[in-house]
Design an enzyme around this catalytic site. Structure first.
Site, PDB file in Angstrom:
ATOM      1  N   GLY A  94       0.807  -1.230   0.000  1.00  0.00           N
ATOM      2  CA  GLY A  94       0.000   0.000   0.000  1.00  0.00           C
ATOM      3  C   GLY A  94       0.827   1.262   0.000  1.00  0.00           C
ATOM      4  O   GLY A  94       2.058   1.233   0.088  1.00  0.00           O
TER       5      GLY A  94
ATOM      6  N   GLY B 290       2.531   3.598   1.595  1.00  0.00           N
ATOM      7  CA  GLY B 290       3.069   3.757   2.941  1.00  0.00           C
ATOM      8  C   GLY B 290       3.591   5.155   3.194  1.00  0.00           C
ATOM      9  O   GLY B 290       3.778   5.574   4.334  1.00  0.00           O
TER      10      GLY B 290
ATOM     11  N   GLY C 186       6.974   6.861   6.717  1.00  0.00           N
ATOM     12  CA  GLY C 186       6.124   7.616   5.790  1.00  0.00           C
ATOM     13  C   GLY C 186       6.786   8.846   5.189  1.00  0.00           C
ATOM     14  O   GLY C 186       6.126   9.649   4.531  1.00  0.00           O
TER      15      GLY C 186
ATOM     16  N   ARG D 242       3.816  14.049  -7.073  1.00  0.00           N
ATOM     17  CA  ARG D 242       3.805  13.273  -8.313  1.00  0.00           C
ATOM     18  C   ARG D 242       2.452  13.438  -8.999  1.00  0.00           C
ATOM     19  O   ARG D 242       1.436  13.656  -8.338  1.00  0.00           O
ATOM     20  CB  ARG D 242       4.037  11.791  -8.012  1.00  0.00           C
ATOM     21  CG  ARG D 242       5.264  11.552  -7.155  1.00  0.00           C
ATOM     22  CD  ARG D 242       5.742  10.148  -7.269  1.00  0.00           C
ATOM     23  NE  ARG D 242       4.895   9.171  -6.617  1.00  0.00           N
ATOM     24  CZ  ARG D 242       5.247   7.887  -6.482  1.00  0.00           C
ATOM     25  NH1 ARG D 242       6.393   7.464  -6.979  1.00  0.00           N
ATOM     26  NH2 ARG D 242       4.444   7.033  -5.864  1.00  0.00           N
TER      27      ARG D 242
ATOM     28  N   ARG E 270      -1.412   0.041  -9.576  1.00  0.00           N
ATOM     29  CA  ARG E 270      -0.315  -0.887  -9.866  1.00  0.00           C
ATOM     30  C   ARG E 270      -0.857  -2.302 -10.016  1.00  0.00           C
ATOM     31  O   ARG E 270      -1.990  -2.591  -9.604  1.00  0.00           O
ATOM     32  CB  ARG E 270       0.671  -0.880  -8.694  1.00  0.00           C
ATOM     33  CG  ARG E 270       1.223   0.472  -8.377  1.00  0.00           C
ATOM     34  CD  ARG E 270       1.122   0.804  -6.899  1.00  0.00           C
ATOM     35  NE  ARG E 270       1.403   2.227  -6.675  1.00  0.00           N
ATOM     36  CZ  ARG E 270       2.606   2.747  -6.578  1.00  0.00           C
ATOM     37  NH1 ARG E 270       3.654   1.949  -6.605  1.00  0.00           N
ATOM     38  NH2 ARG E 270       2.779   4.032  -6.437  1.00  0.00           N
TER      39      ARG E 270
ATOM     40  N   ASP F 111       4.398  -4.292  -7.127  1.00  0.00           N
ATOM     41  CA  ASP F 111       3.773  -3.066  -6.612  1.00  0.00           C
ATOM     42  C   ASP F 111       4.367  -1.821  -7.259  1.00  0.00           C
ATOM     43  O   ASP F 111       3.877  -0.712  -7.031  1.00  0.00           O
ATOM     44  CB  ASP F 111       3.924  -2.986  -5.083  1.00  0.00           C
ATOM     45  CG  ASP F 111       5.374  -3.121  -4.637  1.00  0.00           C
ATOM     46  OD1 ASP F 111       5.988  -4.154  -4.953  1.00  0.00           O
ATOM     47  OD2 ASP F 111       5.890  -2.201  -3.995  1.00  0.00           O
ATOM     48  N   ASN F 112       5.419  -1.997  -8.061  1.00  0.00           N
ATOM     49  CA  ASN F 112       6.014  -0.862  -8.760  1.00  0.00           C
ATOM     50  C   ASN F 112       5.748  -0.930 -10.258  1.00  0.00           C
ATOM     51  O   ASN F 112       6.462  -0.316 -11.050  1.00  0.00           O
ATOM     52  CB  ASN F 112       7.521  -0.807  -8.490  1.00  0.00           C
ATOM     53  CG  ASN F 112       7.837  -0.425  -7.057  1.00  0.00           C
ATOM     54  OD1 ASN F 112       6.997   0.158  -6.368  1.00  0.00           O
ATOM     55  ND2 ASN F 112       9.026  -0.763  -6.602  1.00  0.00           N
TER      56      ASN F 112
ATOM     57  N   ASP G 196       7.558   4.981  -9.489  1.00  0.00           N
ATOM     58  CA  ASP G 196       8.375   4.728  -8.303  1.00  0.00           C
ATOM     59  C   ASP G 196       9.864   4.724  -8.608  1.00  0.00           C
ATOM     60  O   ASP G 196      10.503   3.674  -8.740  1.00  0.00           O
ATOM     61  CB  ASP G 196       7.973   3.408  -7.622  1.00  0.00           C
ATOM     62  CG  ASP G 196       6.736   3.601  -6.754  1.00  0.00           C
ATOM     63  OD1 ASP G 196       6.097   4.668  -6.852  1.00  0.00           O
ATOM     64  OD2 ASP G 196       6.396   2.692  -5.989  1.00  0.00           O
TER      65      ASP G 196
HETATM   66  P1  AMP Z   1       9.228   0.729  -2.737  1.00  0.00           P
HETATM   67  O1  AMP Z   1      10.166  -0.405  -2.823  1.00  0.00           O
HETATM   68  O2  AMP Z   1       9.885   2.075  -2.479  1.00  0.00           O
HETATM   69  O3  AMP Z   1       8.294   0.791  -3.881  1.00  0.00           O
HETATM   70  O4  AMP Z   1       8.352   0.530  -1.417  1.00  0.00           O
HETATM   71  C1  AMP Z   1       7.714  -0.684  -1.110  1.00  0.00           C
HETATM   72  C2  AMP Z   1       6.666  -0.441  -0.073  1.00  0.00           C
HETATM   73  O5  AMP Z   1       7.233   0.143   1.088  1.00  0.00           O
HETATM   74  C3  AMP Z   1       5.549   0.482  -0.485  1.00  0.00           C
HETATM   75  O6  AMP Z   1       4.371   0.017   0.097  1.00  0.00           O
HETATM   76  C4  AMP Z   1       5.954   1.797   0.107  1.00  0.00           C
HETATM   77  O7  AMP Z   1       4.849   2.642   0.360  1.00  0.00           O
HETATM   78  C5  AMP Z   1       6.599   1.359   1.407  1.00  0.00           C
HETATM   79  N1  AMP Z   1       7.582   2.328   1.873  1.00  0.00           N
HETATM   80  C6  AMP Z   1       8.800   2.598   1.349  1.00  0.00           C
HETATM   81  N2  AMP Z   1       9.429   3.536   2.064  1.00  0.00           N
HETATM   82  C7  AMP Z   1       8.602   3.882   3.080  1.00  0.00           C
HETATM   83  C8  AMP Z   1       8.675   4.793   4.171  1.00  0.00           C
HETATM   84  N3  AMP Z   1       9.738   5.555   4.376  1.00  0.00           N
HETATM   85  N4  AMP Z   1       7.615   4.853   4.997  1.00  0.00           N
HETATM   86  C9  AMP Z   1       6.530   4.092   4.815  1.00  0.00           C
HETATM   87  N5  AMP Z   1       6.399   3.211   3.828  1.00  0.00           N
HETATM   88  C10 AMP Z   1       7.423   3.094   2.959  1.00  0.00           C
HETATM   89 MG    MG Z   2       6.804   1.388  -4.619  1.00  0.00          MG
END
Ligand code: AMP
Ligand code: MG
Length: 517
Positions: free
Chosen positions: A99, A101, A134, A191, A198, A268-269, A278
């Site tokens: 989700g 995050g 977050g 963005r 996704r 998810d990306n 992303d």
């Molecule tokens: P990513 O690999 O950056 O696409 O992130 C994978 C998942 O981790 C997604 O659900 C992001 O929303 C969550 N995420 C990455 N970095 C953070 C963060 N600093 N705080 C909260 N969620 C994160």
């Molecule tokens: Mg992501």
């Protein structure tokens, strides 16, 4: 105050989470949770994308009105901000609920080319933040801001970026995950995309057996983003899948064309609209090496290496096919679509490289010549961008005049040894050029149109970051402008049409990046 018209299509049409409180949890039977951005202590502009603002009909809005909206300190009037629920396969393993995050969709607004969603990345915790904060830091926000715009102007489908602000708050990060956390400047990128859906948005409902939500979401997606397919039924779902498969394949070829490595192609990306989405530990190929990935988190298996992206695209599509299966219930039809991807890819790849070599559309690509070139570029550590762009200097009546140009684009200390192989290749290339129907001027024009002169080399982004850390944003601005015309000659910007400097070869942020952002 100018009124900004907003819509709430996503939250009006899709089921939401009944829980209003913002705490980390599993969210069931819902496409989103309502959540508001976290207030920031001292928001300040780093950069504002006035070209995109124009597109979004925001140029008349006072920047003082925009700053609180784009930094999390005020809500768009009439908008219902939300974080999406999605799941995903991370590095090949099902990870369950992920989700948004650290991304909050703050408004849908009507741009000149349709409705766009504005999303703040790094604006605080949501129910999907899992164990993280977050937030986002300046370094990765600059990388996303510049690169998504660079991709747009290269003609590669992508989400975009409207603004980059500092929050005034600090964020703790362990860049290399080696037990050395440090405080960095917090930042938020706004963005922009027609949709941030996704593959993982579809997967989560299928994996939980929430098939009603899966159907509602798929119908919603078709209605708004694939309206030409008509009212949903099994056949339309299949057509929808086919379009995502074709779009994804085209995107993979575009990444190959410009030398882009995404770095984290988890499901998810993967955008359902086949956009690059992303921007994390991505990188640009410099010396031509299909096994290269900038992502140190993936350095062992190199799952997401440059030369493997099309394969991973297919693997991800298989997961999407599995997720959509309950709506389609026809294994062989789904498999056929995936088989087409497999057969189309090598042909389309060959055609793409052939076009980069400056040949006309009608000419039959020579597979051996392309394979030999790729081998030579790899062995000789040839800078991909410089080599292809310089083909505009190639003279078919004097092929070996080009040898010096090739040599200059190599990073190898012992490049001379490859001279005989290159001589053969350049001679056969010359022959093919002479046989092609394009005249020399049209050939040069098409080479310049498909082979960018300027890309966001890893070290360029890092230089901009280093300056920005010292509160100097001139380089962010310079690169932003440079990369708006990546195919044009820009005589006073020649310094960016150069090989990677030695200092950048093994520097963190240039060749070594992690998911920490
Ligand atoms: P990513 O690999 O950056 O696409 O992130 C994978 C998942 O981790 C997604 O659900 C992001 O929303 C969550 N995420 C990455 N970095 C953070 C963060 N600093 N705080 C909260 N969620 C994160
Ligand atoms: Mg992501």
């Amino acid at each position: 105050m100018k009124k900004i018209e907003v819509s709430n299509i996503f939250t009006d049409d899709l089921p939401g989470d009944a829980e209003q409180r913002n705490f980390v949890r599993q969210v069931y039977e819902a496409c989103y949770s309502e959540v508001h951005p976290k207030a920031t202590s001292q928001p300040a502009w780093v950069h504002f994308n006035s070209s995109l603002a124009e597109e979004l009909n925001l140029s008349e809005v006072d920047r003082r009105q925009l700053l609180p909206l784009l930094s999390g300190n005020a809500d768009f009037e009439g908008a219902k901000p939300y974080a999406m629920c999605y799941g995903g396969h991370q590095f090949g393993n099902w990870a369950g609920q992920l989700g948004d995050g650290r991304a909050i969709n703050v408004a849908e607004i009507k741009g000149k080319s349709g409705t766009q969603t504005l999303q703040l990345k790094g604006s605080g915790m949501t129910p999907y933040s899992r164990h993280a904060d977050g937030l986002a830091v300046l370094r990765s926000s600059i990388r996303e801001y510049l690169c998504s715009e660079a991709m747009f102007y290269l003609g590669v489908p992508t989400t975009r970026a409207l603004s980059l602000v500092l929050t005034g708050d600090s964020v703790e990060r362990d860049i290399l995950y080696n037990g050395n956390p440090q405080f960095e400047k917090g930042a938020i990128v706004c963005r922009v995309s027609p949709s941030f859906l996704r593959f993982g948005n579809f997967q989560i409902f299928s994996s939980r057996g929430e098939l009603n939500v899966l159907k509602t979401l798929t119908d919603f997606t078709i209605k708004h983003y694939f309206p030409h397919l008509g009212p949903p039924n099994k056949d339309v779902y299949l057509q929808f899948f086919r379009e995502v498969v074709n779009g994804t394949l085209d995107l993979m070829l575009e990444w190959e064309r410009v030398g882009f490595v995404h770095g984290v192609m988890n499901t998810d990306n993967m955008s359902i609209l086949s956009l690059t989405i992303d921007y994390g530990p991505y990188g640009w190929l410099e010396d031509y090496d299909p096994t290269w990935t900038p992502n140190t988190t993936d350095s062992q298996h190199r799952r997401y290496r440059f030369g493997n992206q099309a394969q991973i695209g297919l693997w991800n599509l298989l997961q999407l096919g599995n997720a959509l299966f309950p709506l389609i219930e026809d294994v062989s039809a789904l498999e056929e679509i995936l088989r087409d991807y497999q057969t189309d890819y090598p042909q389309k790849h060959l055609k793409m490289v052939w076009a980069k070599l400056g040949f006309s559309n009608e000419s039959e690509p020579n597979q051996e010549m392309v394979a030999e070139l790729q081998k030579l570029m790899y062995q000789g550590e040839i800078d991909m961008t410089i080599f292809f762009r310089n083909l505009n200097k190639f003279q078919a009546d004097a092929p070996m005049d080009f040898w010096e140009v090739v040599k200059e684009s190599s990073y190898s200390q012992t490049f001379e040894q490859f001279r005989p192989n290159w001589e053969n290749w350049l001679n056969s290339y010359a022959e093919a050029v002479l046989n092609d129907k394009l005249d020399s001027a049209s050939r040069t024009a098409s080479i310049n149109k498909i082979n960018p002169k300027y890309v966001l080399r890893n070290y360029m982004a890092q230089l901009a970051i280093d300056e920005a850390d010292k509160e100097n944003y001139d380089l962010v601005d310079e690169l932003y402008h440079l990369l708006q015309n990546p195919y044009d000659e820009q005589p006073n910007m020649e310094k960016w049409f150069a090989k990677r400097p030695d200092w950048a070869k093994h520097k963190v942020g240039c060749s070594m990046l992690s998911c920490s952002s």
